[in-house]
Design a protein around this motif. Structure first.
Motif, mmCIF file in Angstrom:
data_model
loop_
_atom_site.group_PDB
_atom_site.id
_atom_site.type_symbol
_atom_site.label_atom_id
_atom_site.label_comp_id
_atom_site.label_asym_id
_atom_site.label_seq_id
_atom_site.Cartn_x
_atom_site.Cartn_y
_atom_site.Cartn_z
ATOM 1 N N SER A 16 0.807 -1.209 0.000
ATOM 2 C CA SER A 16 0.000 0.000 0.000
ATOM 3 C C SER A 16 0.844 1.264 0.000
ATOM 4 O O SER A 16 0.787 2.060 -0.928
ATOM 5 N N CYS A 17 1.660 1.452 1.028
ATOM 6 C CA CYS A 17 2.384 2.714 1.180
ATOM 7 C C CYS A 17 3.804 2.673 0.643
ATOM 8 O O CYS A 17 4.460 3.722 0.524
ATOM 9 N N GLY A 18 4.315 1.481 0.330
ATOM 10 C CA GLY A 18 5.674 1.371 -0.167
ATOM 11 C C GLY A 18 6.734 1.424 0.914
ATOM 12 O O GLY A 18 7.930 1.413 0.623
ATOM 13 N N GLY A 19 6.316 1.449 2.172
ATOM 14 C CA GLY A 19 7.261 1.502 3.281
ATOM 15 C C GLY A 19 8.035 0.206 3.439
ATOM 16 O O GLY A 19 7.565 -0.873 3.063
ATOM 17 N N SER A 159 -7.794 -2.358 -14.009
ATOM 18 C CA SER A 159 -6.584 -1.584 -13.759
ATOM 19 C C SER A 159 -6.873 -0.113 -14.019
ATOM 20 O O SER A 159 -7.931 0.243 -14.553
ATOM 21 N N ARG A 160 -5.935 0.731 -13.679
ATOM 22 C CA ARG A 160 -6.092 2.151 -13.996
ATOM 23 C C ARG A 160 -6.183 2.353 -15.508
ATOM 24 O O ARG A 160 -6.951 3.195 -15.981
ATOM 25 N N GLU A 161 -5.410 1.573 -16.265
ATOM 26 C CA GLU A 161 -5.425 1.721 -17.719
ATOM 27 C C GLU A 161 -6.806 1.390 -18.287
ATOM 28 O O GLU A 161 -7.318 2.113 -19.163
ATOM 29 N N THR A 188 -2.230 -2.956 -5.699
ATOM 30 C CA THR A 188 -3.256 -2.357 -4.842
ATOM 31 C C THR A 188 -3.513 -0.906 -5.211
ATOM 32 O O THR A 188 -4.672 -0.473 -5.358
ATOM 33 N N ASN A 189 -2.454 -0.125 -5.370
ATOM 34 C CA ASN A 189 -2.619 1.297 -5.669
ATOM 35 C C ASN A 189 -3.179 1.528 -7.063
ATOM 36 O O ASN A 189 -3.999 2.431 -7.272
ATOM 37 N N GLY A 190 -2.762 0.712 -8.033
ATOM 38 C CA GLY A 190 -3.300 0.856 -9.377
ATOM 39 C C GLY A 190 -4.786 0.561 -9.426
ATOM 40 O O GLY A 190 -5.551 1.221 -10.142
ATOM 41 N N PHE A 191 -5.221 -0.415 -8.643
ATOM 42 C CA PHE A 191 -6.633 -0.780 -8.581
ATOM 43 C C PHE A 191 -7.465 0.368 -8.007
ATOM 44 O O PHE A 191 -8.501 0.745 -8.570
ATOM 45 N N VAL A 192 -7.001 0.933 -6.895
ATOM 46 C CA VAL A 192 -7.742 2.030 -6.264
ATOM 47 C C VAL A 192 -7.705 3.276 -7.143
ATOM 48 O O VAL A 192 -8.701 4.000 -7.261
#
Length: 415
Positions: A16-19, A159-161, A188-192
């Motif tokens: 999610s956050c890339g941490g 997807s975002r595309e 996850t981020n691309g989906f949201v």
């Protein structure tokens, strides 16, 4: 992120956050894919197996597995899950659709999209009401089944595309459904981000996802498998949506699937008390910190020992045992506990697409539910315990003949 062509990758950062502060708190070993059902019992036929470890992100509070299996291996190759075989799920989905039709005043001028629409189990309720819909799903079998009942379905991963293409075609949605899919997506981020692009400015995304609190509190470790990449708290979800200009404005608790959340997500921020109170509850319980999860591994080990001991004791006494539900959670349970054909004679399932195949790893044969009355085993281990009430009602005759059920979680018990 998924490497093109790779069978799987081990994630080094949070989905999610890339941490980079992700701490593993549960290791379930190396297991086969939960929905890859072997046709043959040939012991020489090797099944692909992957590590199944669960970690907590100390930066955004997301619980997640650390291995990402290629989605095309998971979902697009003879995917056997068809939602319409569960009457309880059909009722649940019908009520959800009817509620939204009324709450949002949906009509023939509205547009409803479902991501991971499966066999049309939910969208058909909108079709019957004369409301235009579009399903999006990558699995050929369920998508074809949806088309047969009049639910237009695009065979694709969302997807975002794809969202951008639909937006350019002026296909923005008044309502986006995403039931038990947000936890499944590798990006996850691309989906949201795709949801944010597809949703109308005054639209709502209605998302259902398993909730991490009952999973931990009730030792629902069998809900962990390679398709389920994330296990959400409201705290983690709120951060995820805000990252993409979306706002979690309302949340409802659902009993389905062992404890789930229904999330109402919009482009405009008007966060209700249901969200603020839940985030406060999670902070008070410590769900947003790693300490809450540290004892889970020991609790899981205890349950596994208790269930194995019970099954071996019953078998040693001469009892016959079958199982109900060739569900993904069942695959995790039998493979991590070590429940093989020496303990369970067969598994039954109403899904005709699973019958005649075998459970992953342990190769236990899958039969139709009629096999319970034909063989009348002394006990039935309920692998699909999230539908226990439906199963017990359906199997009233088996119970009347003296048959008993074994429910594995949160503590093994006979009913």
């Amino acid at each position: 992120m998924m490497i093109a062509g790779a069978a799987s990758v081990t994630e080094q950062v949070c989905r999610s956050c890339g941490g980079s502060h992700i701490d593993t708190f549960l290791k379930l070993g190396t297991t086969p894919l939960a929905d890859r059902l072997p046709v043959s019992v040939d012991d020489d036929q090797e099944e692909p197996t992957f590590p199944l470890n669960v970690a907590f992100c100390c930066d955004c509070s997301l619980v997640q597995i650390t291995e990402t299996v290629n989605p095309r291996i998971l979902f697009a190759d003879a995917y056997p899950y068809y939602s319409s075989f569960s009457q309880a799920l059909l009722r649940h989905s019908r009520d959800n659709a009817r509620d939204l039709i009324e709450r949002r005043n949906l009509d023939a001028n509205s547009f409803v999209v479902e991501l991971a629409s499966n066999d049309g189990y939910l969208l058909k309720n909108y079709v019957e009401a004369g409301i235009p819909v579009l399903g999006i799903d990558p699995a050929e079998g369920p998508a074809a089944a949806a088309e047969k009942i009049g639910v237009p379905t695009r065979l694709a991963f969302f997807s975002r595309e794809l969202a951008e293409k639909l937006r350019q075609q002026e296909m923005r949605a008044d309502v986006i459904h995403a039931n038990n899919v947000l936890a499944h997506v590798a990006d996850t981020n691309g989906f949201v981000a795709g949801i944010a692009r597809l949703l109308k400015d005054d639209g709502v995304a209605v998302i259902e996802a398993p909730y991490v609190e009952p999973m931990i509190d009730h030792c629902e470790f069998d809900t962990i498998y390679h398709e389920h990449l994330c296990y959400f708290s409201v705290t983690a979800l709120d951060k995820l949506f805000r990252r993409h200009g979306l706002y979690l404005n309302e949340v409802k608790h659902l009993s389905i699937h062992g404890g789930s959340l229904r999330l109402y997500v919009e482009m405009r921020e008007h966060v209700g008390a249901s969200v603020t109170n839940q985030i406060a509850h999670e902070r008070a319980r410590g769900i947003d910190a790693i300490d809450y999860y540290l004892d889970f591994s020991a609790t899981v080990d205890k349950l596994k020992v208790e269930l194995s001991t019970l099954l071996h004791r019953l078998k040693a006494s001469g009892a016959s045992i079958a199982a109900y539900g060739a569900a993904a959670k069942g695959a995790t349970l039998i493979n991590t506990v070590g429940i093989g054909r020496d303990l369970v004679d067969f598994v039954v399932d109403r899904n005709t697409h699973k019958q005649g195949k075998h459970m992953p790893g342990q190769k236990i044969p899958i039969r139709s539910t009629e096999a319970l009355l034909e063989a009348q085993p002394d006990y039935v281990l309920v692998l699909a315990w999230n539908f226990l009430d439906e199963i017990m009602e359906q199997q009233a005759e088996y119970r009347a003949r003296g048959g008993k059920f074994i429910v594995p979680v949160p503590n093994p018990r006979i009913v």
